[in-house]
Design a protein around this motif. Structure first.
Motif, PDB file in Angstrom:
ATOM      1  N   LYS A  25       0.824  -1.201   0.000  1.00  0.00           N
ATOM      2  CA  LYS A  25       0.000   0.000   0.000  1.00  0.00           C
ATOM      3  C   LYS A  25       0.861   1.254   0.000  1.00  0.00           C
ATOM      4  O   LYS A  25       0.488   2.282  -0.601  1.00  0.00           O
ATOM      5  CB  LYS A  25      -0.917  -0.010   1.229  1.00  0.00           C
ATOM      6  CG  LYS A  25      -1.835   1.195   1.364  1.00  0.00           C
ATOM      7  CD  LYS A  25      -2.974   1.154   0.388  1.00  0.00           C
ATOM      8  CE  LYS A  25      -3.999   2.252   0.672  1.00  0.00           C
ATOM      9  NZ  LYS A  25      -5.111   2.247  -0.297  1.00  0.00           N
ATOM     10  N   GLN A  26       2.021   1.170   0.633  1.00  0.00           N
ATOM     11  CA  GLN A  26       2.941   2.301   0.674  1.00  0.00           C
ATOM     12  C   GLN A  26       3.840   2.391  -0.555  1.00  0.00           C
ATOM     13  O   GLN A  26       4.694   3.269  -0.643  1.00  0.00           O
ATOM     14  CB  GLN A  26       3.819   2.209   1.931  1.00  0.00           C
ATOM     15  CG  GLN A  26       3.049   2.398   3.233  1.00  0.00           C
ATOM     16  CD  GLN A  26       3.991   2.330   4.415  1.00  0.00           C
ATOM     17  OE1 GLN A  26       4.399   1.259   4.841  1.00  0.00           O
ATOM     18  NE2 GLN A  26       4.360   3.491   4.916  1.00  0.00           N
ATOM     19  N   GLY A  27       3.657   1.472  -1.486  1.00  0.00           N
ATOM     20  CA  GLY A  27       4.401   1.541  -2.736  1.00  0.00           C
ATOM     21  C   GLY A  27       5.659   0.705  -2.786  1.00  0.00           C
ATOM     22  O   GLY A  27       6.429   0.802  -3.740  1.00  0.00           O
ATOM     23  N   HIS A  28       5.883  -0.146  -1.789  1.00  0.00           N
ATOM     24  CA  HIS A  28       7.074  -0.989  -1.782  1.00  0.00           C
ATOM     25  C   HIS A  28       6.860  -2.227  -2.649  1.00  0.00           C
ATOM     26  O   HIS A  28       5.751  -2.771  -2.722  1.00  0.00           O
ATOM     27  CB  HIS A  28       7.437  -1.402  -0.357  1.00  0.00           C
ATOM     28  CG  HIS A  28       7.886  -0.261   0.488  1.00  0.00           C
ATOM     29  ND1 HIS A  28       9.196   0.166   0.535  1.00  0.00           N
ATOM     30  CD2 HIS A  28       7.194   0.571   1.287  1.00  0.00           C
ATOM     31  CE1 HIS A  28       9.294   1.201   1.355  1.00  0.00           C
ATOM     32  NE2 HIS A  28       8.089   1.473   1.829  1.00  0.00           N
ATOM     33  N   ALA A  29       7.913  -2.669  -3.283  1.00  0.00           N
ATOM     34  CA  ALA A  29       7.869  -3.909  -4.060  1.00  0.00           C
ATOM     35  C   ALA A  29       7.948  -5.083  -3.090  1.00  0.00           C
ATOM     36  O   ALA A  29       8.897  -5.198  -2.315  1.00  0.00           O
ATOM     37  CB  ALA A  29       9.030  -3.950  -5.045  1.00  0.00           C
ATOM     38  N   VAL A  30       6.948  -5.944  -3.138  1.00  0.00           N
ATOM     39  CA  VAL A  30       6.823  -7.036  -2.166  1.00  0.00           C
ATOM     40  C   VAL A  30       6.599  -8.349  -2.896  1.00  0.00           C
ATOM     41  O   VAL A  30       5.783  -8.425  -3.818  1.00  0.00           O
ATOM     42  CB  VAL A  30       5.643  -6.775  -1.197  1.00  0.00           C
ATOM     43  CG1 VAL A  30       5.416  -7.984  -0.290  1.00  0.00           C
ATOM     44  CG2 VAL A  30       5.884  -5.523  -0.370  1.00  0.00           C
ATOM     45  N   THR A  31       7.337  -9.389  -2.473  1.00  0.00           N
ATOM     46  CA  THR A  31       7.047 -10.758  -2.889  1.00  0.00           C
ATOM     47  C   THR A  31       6.784 -11.589  -1.647  1.00  0.00           C
ATOM     48  O   THR A  31       7.583 -11.560  -0.702  1.00  0.00           O
ATOM     49  CB  THR A  31       8.216 -11.378  -3.667  1.00  0.00           C
ATOM     50  OG1 THR A  31       8.374 -10.687  -4.903  1.00  0.00           O
ATOM     51  CG2 THR A  31       7.961 -12.846  -3.963  1.00  0.00           C
ATOM     52  N   LEU A  32       5.657 -12.283  -1.627  1.00  0.00           N
ATOM     53  CA  LEU A  32       5.317 -13.149  -0.489  1.00  0.00           C
ATOM     54  C   LEU A  32       5.302 -14.594  -0.974  1.00  0.00           C
ATOM     55  O   LEU A  32       4.697 -14.912  -1.998  1.00  0.00           O
ATOM     56  CB  LEU A  32       3.961 -12.761   0.092  1.00  0.00           C
ATOM     57  CG  LEU A  32       3.528 -13.529   1.348  1.00  0.00           C
ATOM     58  CD1 LEU A  32       2.663 -12.647   2.256  1.00  0.00           C
ATOM     59  CD2 LEU A  32       2.737 -14.798   1.002  1.00  0.00           C
ATOM     60  N   LEU A  33       5.961 -15.467  -0.216  1.00  0.00           N
ATOM     61  CA  LEU A  33       6.058 -16.882  -0.546  1.00  0.00           C
ATOM     62  C   LEU A  33       5.367 -17.710   0.534  1.00  0.00           C
ATOM     63  O   LEU A  33       5.718 -17.616   1.724  1.00  0.00           O
ATOM     64  CB  LEU A  33       7.529 -17.307  -0.647  1.00  0.00           C
ATOM     65  CG  LEU A  33       8.398 -16.471  -1.593  1.00  0.00           C
ATOM     66  CD1 LEU A  33       9.860 -16.874  -1.478  1.00  0.00           C
ATOM     67  CD2 LEU A  33       7.908 -16.601  -3.029  1.00  0.00           C
ATOM     68  N   GLU A  34       4.384 -18.504   0.124  1.00  0.00           N
ATOM     69  CA  GLU A  34       3.642 -19.360   1.048  1.00  0.00           C
ATOM     70  C   GLU A  34       3.783 -20.801   0.576  1.00  0.00           C
ATOM     71  O   GLU A  34       3.553 -21.107  -0.597  1.00  0.00           O
ATOM     72  CB  GLU A  34       2.171 -18.947   1.089  1.00  0.00           C
ATOM     73  CG  GLU A  34       1.215 -19.972   1.677  1.00  0.00           C
ATOM     74  CD  GLU A  34       1.538 -20.366   3.113  1.00  0.00           C
ATOM     75  OE1 GLU A  34       1.362 -21.557   3.450  1.00  0.00           O
ATOM     76  OE2 GLU A  34       2.000 -19.494   3.890  1.00  0.00           O
ATOM     77  N   GLY A  35       4.146 -21.695   1.507  1.00  0.00           N
ATOM     78  CA  GLY A  35       4.406 -23.077   1.143  1.00  0.00           C
ATOM     79  C   GLY A  35       3.173 -23.875   0.784  1.00  0.00           C
ATOM     80  O   GLY A  35       3.238 -24.791  -0.029  1.00  0.00           O
ATOM     81  N   SER A  36       2.035 -23.550   1.401  1.00  0.00           N
ATOM     82  CA  SER A  36       0.814 -24.320   1.136  1.00  0.00           C
ATOM     83  C   SER A  36       0.034 -23.698  -0.016  1.00  0.00           C
ATOM     84  O   SER A  36       0.445 -22.715  -0.616  1.00  0.00           O
ATOM     85  CB  SER A  36      -0.058 -24.367   2.396  1.00  0.00           C
ATOM     86  OG  SER A  36      -0.749 -23.145   2.567  1.00  0.00           O
TER      87      SER A  36
END
Length: 495
Positions: A25-36
């Motif tokens: 939301k603040q404009g940061h580049a984000v990658t989220l990794l979830e195992g399931s």
């Protein structure tokens, strides 16, 4: 394949998704990794045929005005899932008594006095103190200070949080809930003592004898602030957070089990089980710290080893959970949405059950004519260490739990259409939590408040959130920890 990103988040439970939504939301580049393949972690869901089950957490908290989820959803400009405020939060079955936990504080105390007339005045004085302390702690925590403070900025936030009544908390900082109960003479009333323990074990992961009095006050008061039935389940909060993060540009990936985290000069590198590499200036690990150690190189792992060894001296619980599909037409009378059943003085191994029944109108969980129920009990993970003991104890505990329910509601078994037991190993597979541990660390005086684990780590750019760190377990606690990380990285201030 190598993917460059500014911030990598490991784990798609409520804490990881909250961090992803706030940062993107603040404009940061984000990658989220979830195992399931599911969002939500311990607040996730699974489906069997036409029936949907919450994995673990079921009661919605923090959705009231000023609650942490309400504040976060408002900041994200996201509508929270439909929920229903409960005036009668739960029934508590206690050695032949049926107690009702009322949202209204005065009504709640009066109801308990009617069941415990011999200690009615002591009980009233005890709750007056609990509610007063809880109110002052909430005032202190409203700006969301992080404990233990590690930087001048965190100390400044804590100091600005101080109120005129804050000093009255100091004499209680090392007191246990059990000690306060004894000071009012309430330790001489075993059923009331068990009633209090039943509230604490579900939120504080310990009983009154060891529970921090200050945090215990919040636990005993939080249902009065607002407890909600969320249509479908708490996984819907996870899905709203995931949608918000993706709308803001975050890259969210399910089925990506992280196997390696290492520091490469001025950046972090994360590798998943398929060999994909992700690089960023920050890594946010939103799972138990025990799960982090096997993923790190030896020199980095040694930094955390001492902390983990100390935490291992605190009991980490597992859970045995039964998931039922029920024929609505055959349900015994008197079953309410949320219940506790206490059959002994213990708080684990089937002597204390928490039952969560889907609403009659909740078509997200079951089609018309059916309802789902989740029943859980705490269990000592040492009882599940070998395959021989595991299989035998799973059946033993299953039978005991079903017997307890049947003893409270005769004829319950006749309503069962299908059932699915979930023992610790299933939790480990589904959520990636080592040995199936749940609920974070017990909030004892040795492990709470200034003795909590910080979201900061000794390694620059590596952060922790989730139930291992302050303020602890539950969707409220893990969301606050995610906010602390976001504020430390970006300076974010929630309205």
């Amino acid at each position: 394949m190598r993917i460059l990103n500014e911030i990598i988040i490991v784990g798609g439970g409520i804490s990881g998704l909250t961090a992803a939504a706030l940062l993107s939301k603040q404009g940061h580049a984000v990658t989220l990794l979830e195992g399931s393949r599911e969002w939500g972690g311990c607040a996730g869901k699974f489906q069997r045929g036409k029936h949907l089950f919450p994995v673990g957490a079921t009661l919605g908290m923090g959705l009231e005005e000023g609650g942490i989820h309400q504040r976060i959803f408002e900041y994200l400009q996201v509508n929270p899932p439909e929920s229903h405020l409960l005036d009668e939060v739960m029934n508590v079955h206690l050695h032949g008594r049926r107690l009702v936990f009322y949202r209204d504080r005065d009504k709640h105390v009066a109801h308990l006095q009617s069941h415990f007339p011999h200690c009615a005045s002591d009980l009233a004085r005890f709750y007056a103190l609990v509610y007063k302390i809880a109110s002052r702690i909430r005032q202190l925590m409203d700006p969301l200070p992080s404990l233990p403070p590690k930087t001048p900025g965190e100390w400044a936030i804590l100091i600005k949080s101080l109120q005129p009544g804050t000093l009255t908390l100091v004499p209680y900082i090392n007191r246990t809930m059990g000690g306060i109960l004894a000071s009012f003479g309430l330790h001489r009333h075993p059923d009331f003592h068990t009633f209090i323990d039943g509230q604490l074990i579900d939120s504080m992961q310990t009983t009154s004898d060891e529970c921090s009095f200050l945090l215990g006050c919040l636990a005993l008061d939080m249902y009065h602030q607002g407890a909600f039935y969320v249509d479908g389940g708490l996984y819907r909060m996870a899905e709203e957070l995931a949608n918000s993060a993706e709308v803001s540009g975050a890259l969210l990936k399910r089925g990506k089990r992280v196997e390696n985290i290492c520091k490469k000069q001025d950046h972090w590198q994360v590798e998943d089980h398929r060999g994909n590499q992700y690089e960023g200036s920050h890594v946010i690990f939103s799972a138990p710290i025990e799960a982090l150690l096997p993923l790190m190189h030896e020199e980095s792992r040694d930094v955390f080893q001492r902390v983990v060894e100390r935490k291992r001296s605190d009991r980490s619980w597992g859970t045995m959970t039964l998931y039922f599909v029920l024929d609505e037409g055959k349900l015994p009378d008197g079953l309410t949405l949320f219940q506790q059943i206490c059959t002994g003085s213990g708080m684990s191994e089937g002597e204390h059950l928490f039952l969560s029944l889907s609403s009659r109108k909740d078509r997200l969980r079951s089609p018309s004519g059916f309802r789902t129920m989740t029943v859980s009990t705490h269990t000592d993970l040492s009882k599940w260490e070998t395959k021989e003991t595991y299989d035998a104890y799973k059946q033993e505990l299953h039978d005991k739990m079903l017997s307890v329910i049947e003893g409270t509601y005769p004829g319950f078994s006749e309503s069962i259409v299908d059932q699915y037991p979930g023992a610790p190993r299933a939790w480990e597979r589904f959520t990636g939590r080592p040995d199936g541990m749940v609920g974070g660390y017990p909030q004892t005086t040795e492990n709470a408040l200034f003795h909590s684990m910080s979201h900061r780590t000794p390694l620059d750019g590596l952060w922790l959130c989730g139930d291992s760190v302050f303020p602890g377990a539950g969707t409220i606690g893990v969301s606050v920890s995610a906010y602390h990380v976001c504020r430390s990285i970006t300076g974010l201030k929630l309205p």
